[in-house]
Scaffold this active site. Structure first.
Site, PDB file in Angstrom:
ATOM      1  CB  CYS A 121       4.046  23.315  67.590  1.00 63.21           C
ATOM      2  SG  CYS A 121       3.629  23.441  69.312  1.00 63.21           S
TER       3      CYS A 121
HETATM    4  C1  UGA Z   1       2.726  19.030  67.498  1.00 64.54           C
HETATM    5  C2  UGA Z   1       3.504  17.698  67.483  1.00 64.54           C
HETATM    6  O1  UGA Z   1       2.619  16.619  67.141  1.00 64.54           O
HETATM    7  C3  UGA Z   1       4.149  17.427  68.850  1.00 64.54           C
HETATM    8  O2  UGA Z   1       4.956  16.248  68.764  1.00 64.54           O
HETATM    9  C4  UGA Z   1       5.045  18.630  69.234  1.00 64.54           C
HETATM   10  O3  UGA Z   1       5.633  18.452  70.519  1.00 64.54           O
HETATM   11  C5  UGA Z   1       4.180  19.876  69.268  1.00 64.54           C
HETATM   12  O4  UGA Z   1       3.609  20.076  67.949  1.00 64.54           O
HETATM   13  C6  UGA Z   1       5.076  21.015  69.676  1.00 64.54           C
HETATM   14  O5  UGA Z   1       6.063  21.295  68.965  1.00 64.54           O
HETATM   15  O6  UGA Z   1       4.882  21.558  70.775  1.00 64.54           O
HETATM   16  P1  UGA Z   1       0.273  19.789  68.314  1.00 64.54           P
HETATM   17  O7  UGA Z   1       0.573  21.074  67.615  1.00 64.54           O
HETATM   18  O8  UGA Z   1      -0.291  19.814  69.684  1.00 64.54           O
HETATM   19  O9  UGA Z   1       1.618  18.886  68.400  1.00 64.54           O
HETATM   20  O10 UGA Z   1      -0.806  19.046  67.404  1.00 64.54           O
HETATM   21  P2  UGA Z   1      -0.925  17.751  66.491  1.00 64.54           P
HETATM   22  O11 UGA Z   1      -1.854  16.810  67.133  1.00 64.54           O
HETATM   23  O12 UGA Z   1       0.372  17.243  66.038  1.00 64.54           O
HETATM   24  O13 UGA Z   1      -1.711  18.403  65.233  1.00 64.54           O
HETATM   25  C7  UGA Z   1      -1.151  19.497  64.490  1.00 64.54           C
HETATM   26  C8  UGA Z   1      -2.032  19.844  63.304  1.00 64.54           C
HETATM   27  O14 UGA Z   1      -1.938  18.838  62.290  1.00 64.54           O
HETATM   28  C9  UGA Z   1      -3.535  19.963  63.611  1.00 64.54           C
HETATM   29  O15 UGA Z   1      -4.028  21.116  62.958  1.00 64.54           O
HETATM   30  C10 UGA Z   1      -4.136  18.700  63.029  1.00 64.54           C
HETATM   31  O16 UGA Z   1      -5.464  18.874  62.623  1.00 64.54           O
HETATM   32  C11 UGA Z   1      -3.231  18.457  61.833  1.00 64.54           C
HETATM   33  N1  UGA Z   1      -3.169  17.044  61.400  1.00 64.54           N
HETATM   34  C12 UGA Z   1      -2.615  16.098  62.191  1.00 64.54           C
HETATM   35  C13 UGA Z   1      -3.654  16.705  60.137  1.00 64.54           C
HETATM   36  O17 UGA Z   1      -4.150  17.560  59.369  1.00 64.54           O
HETATM   37  N2  UGA Z   1      -3.565  15.395  59.724  1.00 64.54           N
HETATM   38  C14 UGA Z   1      -3.012  14.427  60.496  1.00 64.54           C
HETATM   39  O18 UGA Z   1      -2.969  13.250  60.049  1.00 64.54           O
HETATM   40  C15 UGA Z   1      -2.530  14.786  61.769  1.00 64.54           C
END
Ligand code: UGA
Length: 428
Positions: free
Chosen positions: A266
């Protein structure tokens, strides 16, 4: 209410199961017969906590799946949950969604009652007005009973069911009061149980809310990574700094984990798509472009820190973690990909380990070695980098003694420092 959901991917299957759980009669429509069979048997075609339980409970009762679009006209509301991948230049590829919108329109050509077609997929602000609504109208021969709306999703992989059932907000993008009422009829069983804000707006604004949400979160991580890199230069711990910064309510403590960056299906796709859409309008969104650039740079920073200890040329380097985040085998845009690519370009012999994502990565990098445990990846390695914050990496201890040269560069702050281990945190 009878709801049809077109597209049984990760979003479509989750909303299908959750709508059924809210008490609606739901028909899932997908072209893949295996997926349709799985749903009818109450099996989840994707691995998502809680999903299979909901499907097993409602399949054959309130929930059925089919490959036929006939169910569209029999239902009251149709949700389109079809993927919107990227073109080469990062812009949104609407081909599959447009075809499904037209097919939904065709199924509604003779419908005498009003019918709402809701776009669930992530689309740019002009997509509905310029492409999808015309596609529905083309299919339905401009049946005036058919209307198009937008209802973006905010589900995370790994907690999609929970996120659906406990949202912070739901967004209804419609062109009429009737369409808003329809979306209320769909979501009120959830909103009666769970207190969430309801945003009522037009379809273009609803589309932009989804992009702005993801662009903000991705940029927040990139900002934290940028600050984290500065902290590292000063020998400071970015986690200690950001823990204090997060106490400010206006900033919040969430999404402040700095490291090797964001990946997944995403954030990268959505930020690229909104940047491309903005450029199309002759606006350069400088901050969003910088967020992408910082994200691209983090794996390089990780390897620069490794190079302070080991020359990767001809060295055996363990890559711990391949999934874009823990609890998933999804490697799409995982930071492990540029990390492995760069290591290979610098002549390293790569040995990779992930508890569930190795098979997916093997398709991308068939030439590297895959270990069946973190311990065996570390054995004899001249250095290791950590790319995914799997819990099991926190328990690693004596396994580091088996390394030829015990050097670890941690991109996720998951490994414990210990005596005898040269430990480098990416931003701490
Ligand atoms: C993300 C959004 O959080 C959702 O709200 C949205 O609905 C979704 O995309 C989408 O558009 O379908 P997702 O991709 O499942 O969800 O994953 P996240 O848990 O948000 O993590 C995304 C990335 O950010 C991961 O690689 C994670 O490691 C990284 N991340 C997250 C960080 O590096 N630091 C943080 O503090 C949080």
């Amino acid at each position: 209410m009878h709801i049809s959901v077109i597209g049984s991917g990760y979003v479509g299957t989750t909303v299908t199961a959750c709508f059924a759980d809210l008490g609606h009669e739901v028909t899932a429509i997908d072209i893949d017969e295996d997926v349709v069979d799985a749903l009818n048997e109450g099996r989840a075609p994707i691995d998502e906590p809680g999903l299979e339980e909901l499907l097993a409970t409602h399949a054959g009762d309130r929930l059925e799946a089919t490959t036929s679009y006939d169910a569209v006209s029999e239902s009251d509301v149709t949700f389109l949950a079809i993927g919107t991948p990227s073109n080469e230049d990062g812009s949104i590829d609407l081909t599959a969604l447009e075809a499904a919108a037209e097919a939904a329109g065709e199924a509604l050509a003779d419908k005498a009652d009003r019918h709402l077609v809701v776009i669930k997929s992530t689309v740019t602000p002009t997509s509905i007005g310029e492409v999808l609504e015309p596609a529905v109208n083309r299919g339905s021969n401009d049946n005036p009973n058919v209307e198009v709306g937008m209802n973006p999703e905010f589900l995370r992989e790994g907690s999609a069911v929970d996120d659906f059932l406990t949202p912070d907000k739901v967004v209804f993008g419609t062109n009429s009061e009737w369409a808003t009422d329809q979306l209320h009829a769909v979501f009120d069983p959830l909103l009666d149980e769970h207190d969430a804000d309801v945003v009522e707006t037009d379809p273009a604004t609803a589309s932009m809310i989804k992009y702005a949400n993801n662009a903000f979160l991705a940029s927040k991580i990139s900002l934290v990574n940028d600050i984290g890199n500065v902290c590292k230069e000063f020998g400071l711990d970015a986690y200690e700094v950001m823990a204090a910064v997060g106490l400010d309510d206006r900033i919040s403590e969430q999404f402040l984990r700095s490291g090797v960056g964001w990946g997944g299906s995403c954030f990268p796709k959505d930020v690229d798509a909104i940047v491309a859409a903005a450029r199309d309008e002759d606006y350069d969104p400088a901050l969003l472009e910088a967020a992408v650039e910082i994200n691209d740079r983090q794996p390089e920073r990780l390897l620069e820190l490794l190079e302070d200890h080991v020359d990767p040329a001809d060295a055996r380097i363990a890559v711990l973690g391949l999934a874009f985040k823990p609890q998933t085998d999804d490697i799409r845009n995982s930071r492990a990909i540029p990390t492995i690519e760069t290591l290979r370009n610098r002549g390293a012999e790569v040995v990779a380990y992930d508890p569930v994502a190795a098979e997916n990565m093997r398709e991308r990098f068939p030439e590297i070695e895959y270990a069946d445990s973190a311990a065996s990846a570390l054995e004899g390695a001249d250095g290791a980098v950590v790319v995914t914050d799997w819990d099991e990496f926190a328990a690693l201890d004596e396994e580091f003694d088996a390394m030829a040269d015990p050097v670890v560069v941690d991109g996720r702050r998951i490994v414990e420092r210990r005596d005898g281990l040269a430990y480098e945190g990416l931003t701490w």
